[in-house]
Motif scaffolding. Structure first.
Motif, PDB file in Angstrom:
ATOM      1  N   LEU A  19       0.749  -1.304   0.022  1.00 58.40           N
ATOM      2  CA  LEU A  19      -0.126   0.125   0.131  1.00 58.40           C
ATOM      3  C   LEU A  19       0.788   1.275  -0.024  1.00 58.40           C
ATOM      4  CD1 LEU A  19      -2.963  -0.903   2.354  1.00 58.40           C
ATOM      5  CD2 LEU A  19      -2.956  -0.011   0.139  1.00 58.40           C
ATOM      6  N   PHE A  22       2.932   1.286  -3.548  1.00 60.10           N
ATOM      7  CA  PHE A  22       2.037   1.505  -4.793  1.00 60.10           C
ATOM      8  C   PHE A  22       1.078   2.939  -4.307  1.00 60.10           C
ATOM      9  CE2 PHE A  22       3.274  -2.626  -5.517  1.00 60.10           C
ATOM     10  CZ  PHE A  22       3.653  -2.940  -6.783  1.00 60.10           C
ATOM     11  N   GLY A  23       0.862   3.144  -3.392  1.00 62.69           N
ATOM     12  CA  GLY A  23      -0.053   4.283  -3.017  1.00 62.69           C
ATOM     13  C   GLY A  23       0.719   5.506  -3.562  1.00 62.69           C
ATOM     14  N   SER A  26       0.795   5.799  -7.359  1.00 67.14           N
ATOM     15  CA  SER A  26      -0.238   6.401  -8.013  1.00 67.14           C
ATOM     16  C   SER A  26      -0.559   7.704  -7.739  1.00 67.14           C
ATOM     17  CB  SER A  26      -1.629   5.448  -7.325  1.00 67.14           C
ATOM     18  OG  SER A  26      -1.737   5.781  -5.904  1.00 67.14           O
ATOM     19  N   THR A  28       0.972  10.810  -7.847  1.00 64.50           N
ATOM     20  CA  THR A  28       2.644  11.511  -8.012  1.00 64.50           C
ATOM     21  C   THR A  28       2.952  12.973  -6.904  1.00 64.50           C
ATOM     22  OG1 THR A  28       1.559  12.690  -9.855  1.00 64.50           O
ATOM     23  CG2 THR A  28       2.669  10.858 -10.219  1.00 64.50           C
ATOM     24  N   PRO A  35       5.764  19.758 -12.476  1.00 67.38           N
ATOM     25  CA  PRO A  35       6.608  20.659 -13.221  1.00 67.38           C
ATOM     26  C   PRO A  35       5.863  22.228 -13.163  1.00 67.38           C
ATOM     27  CG  PRO A  35       5.705  18.628 -14.639  1.00 67.38           C
ATOM     28  CD  PRO A  35       5.116  18.726 -13.128  1.00 67.38           C
ATOM     29  N   TRP A  36       4.633  22.293 -12.776  1.00 61.85           N
ATOM     30  CA  TRP A  36       4.190  23.775 -12.506  1.00 61.85           C
ATOM     31  C   TRP A  36       4.156  24.314 -11.213  1.00 61.85           C
ATOM     32  CZ3 TRP A  36       1.184  19.305 -13.664  1.00 61.85           C
ATOM     33  CH2 TRP A  36       0.559  18.784 -12.496  1.00 61.85           C
ATOM     34  N   GLU A  37       4.956  23.391 -10.447  1.00 67.24           N
ATOM     35  CA  GLU A  37       5.354  24.024  -9.101  1.00 67.24           C
ATOM     36  C   GLU A  37       6.618  24.258  -8.779  1.00 67.24           C
ATOM     37  OE1 GLU A  37       1.991  20.974  -6.764  1.00 67.24           O
ATOM     38  OE2 GLU A  37       3.981  20.418  -7.157  1.00 67.24           O
ATOM     39  N   ARG A  38       7.486  24.535  -9.831  1.00 73.15           N
ATOM     40  CA  ARG A  38       8.967  24.617  -9.711  1.00 73.15           C
ATOM     41  C   ARG A  38       9.367  26.205  -9.746  1.00 73.15           C
ATOM     42  NH1 ARG A  38      10.984  19.784 -13.142  1.00 73.15           N
ATOM     43  NH2 ARG A  38       9.762  18.198 -12.039  1.00 73.15           N
ATOM     44  N   THR A  39       8.531  27.110  -9.246  1.00 72.75           N
ATOM     45  CA  THR A  39       8.802  28.504  -9.202  1.00 72.75           C
ATOM     46  C   THR A  39      10.037  28.660  -8.135  1.00 72.75           C
ATOM     47  OG1 THR A  39       6.251  29.134  -9.482  1.00 72.75           O
ATOM     48  CG2 THR A  39       7.511  30.772  -8.805  1.00 72.75           C
ATOM     49  N   THR A  42      13.392  27.597  -9.438  1.00 73.67           N
ATOM     50  CA  THR A  42      14.096  28.431 -10.347  1.00 73.67           C
ATOM     51  C   THR A  42      14.736  29.835 -10.041  1.00 73.67           C
ATOM     52  OG1 THR A  42      12.080  29.452 -11.141  1.00 73.67           O
ATOM     53  CG2 THR A  42      12.605  27.369 -12.152  1.00 73.67           C
ATOM     54  N   CYS A  79      14.284  24.413 -13.181  1.00 70.66           N
ATOM     55  CA  CYS A  79      12.916  24.302 -13.380  1.00 70.66           C
ATOM     56  C   CYS A  79      12.641  23.281 -14.453  1.00 70.66           C
ATOM     57  CB  CYS A  79      12.479  25.421 -14.361  1.00 70.66           C
ATOM     58  SG  CYS A  79      13.316  25.644 -16.027  1.00 70.66           S
ATOM     59  N   CYS A  81      12.931  22.491 -17.325  1.00 68.47           N
ATOM     60  CA  CYS A  81      12.147  23.138 -18.634  1.00 68.47           C
ATOM     61  C   CYS A  81      13.085  22.167 -19.763  1.00 68.47           C
ATOM     62  CB  CYS A  81      12.303  24.402 -18.951  1.00 68.47           C
ATOM     63  SG  CYS A  81      11.613  25.246 -17.574  1.00 68.47           S
ATOM     64  N   ASN A  82      12.103  21.709 -20.742  1.00 71.43           N
ATOM     65  CA  ASN A  82      12.684  21.033 -21.942  1.00 71.43           C
ATOM     66  C   ASN A  82      13.130  19.566 -21.409  1.00 71.43           C
ATOM     67  OD1 ASN A  82      11.710  22.456 -24.055  1.00 71.43           O
ATOM     68  ND2 ASN A  82      13.561  23.374 -24.527  1.00 71.43           N
TER      69      ASN A  82
END
Lengths: 82, 170
Positions: A19, A22-23, A26, A28, A35-39, A42, A79, A81-82
């Motif tokens: 649990l 695997f929990g 499942s 993330t 990726p959008w939380e990397r302010t 950076t 970040c 990026c890419n």
């Protein structure tokens, strides 16, 4: 009786471990920064080369001890990026 | 026998845990609606029956800066034929978003996903990522990152192939 008890304990332990493992996979949001939380990652203060004096000293240590210089040409910050 | 029952239950639990992880939007999936209540910076443009490019970006992302002038060129060329570009920012700071938009002054719609509802729903894999949608609102192409002319040419070719497709019956 004793064998059944041991089997029960081991099965329960396996279930709890599964649990947990695997929990985590499942969902993330518990695994890594999205990726959008990397302010913050950076930000300039996150750069390892933001202090020129410290970089120069580190380079001097590498050169003195290992006769190595350069090889720090990794651009960008955290970040991803890419 | 009892052990077999437990083993089966354990397998079911593991499968349930794995399945509970929401999958990212893939090619062929219906793209989520652009909800004006969570997107700030303007009203989302009408995308029904249009070829839509949804770009996820952030002001701190260097390739995003590179991509904006290229998207502006694509928009200028294909807007009249039915291309809509919506750039959705994942910026946490409104001021950073405003400064970026002011500097780039893109001709297409730029919005900020202030609660990260849309990016979480789409599960954007990297910054930037763009989704090219066909006229029926389904994802047809996904581009992770922006690799200059290569990506631009790929997107241009894909836009032209989507524009060449007949419109779905209304």
């Amino acid at each position: 009786m004793k064998t059944t008890f041991i089997r029960l304990i081991s099965t329960s332990m396996l279930a709890i471990l599964s649990l947990g493992a695997f929990g985590g996979c499942s969902s993330t949001k518990f695994v890594r920064v999205q990726p959008w939380e990397r302010t913050a990652l950076t930000d300039y203060t996150m750069r390892s080369d933001r202090d020129p004096l410290a970089v120069t000293m580190a380079e001097h240590i590498y050169f003195s001890r290992e006769s190595a210089s350069g090889g720090r040409g990794i651009g960008g910050s955290g970040c991803g990026c890419n | 026998m009892q052990f077999r029952h437990k083993f089966c239950s354990l397998c079911l639990i593991i499968l349930a845990c794995v399945a509970s992880g929401r999958a990212a939007i893939q090619v062929g999936d219906k793209f989520p609606l652009l909800d004006p209540s969570t997107l700030v910076g303007g009203t989302p443009p009408a995308t029904e029956g249009q070829i839509t490019l949804v770009d996820f970006w952030a002001s701190w992302c260097a390739p995003c800066k590179m991509s904006f002038p290229r998207y502006a060129q694509l928009y200028a060329k294909y807007q009249a034929q039915g291309l809509v570009i919506v750039a959705v920012s994942a910026d946490e700071n409104q001021s950073a978003f405003d400064a970026f938009v002011k500097k780039e002054s893109p001709p297409f719609a730029t919005l900020r996903d202030k609660t990260h509802k849309l990016v979480s729903q789409v599960k954007v894999p990297a910054m930037p990522t763009c989704y090219l949608l066909s006229r029926d609102g389904r994802v047809r192409f996904i581009h992770q990152g922006f690799h200059g002319t290569t990506t631009e040419e790929d997107i241009r070719r894909e836009i032209e192939s989507l524009l060449a497709e007949p419109s779905p019956p209304s």
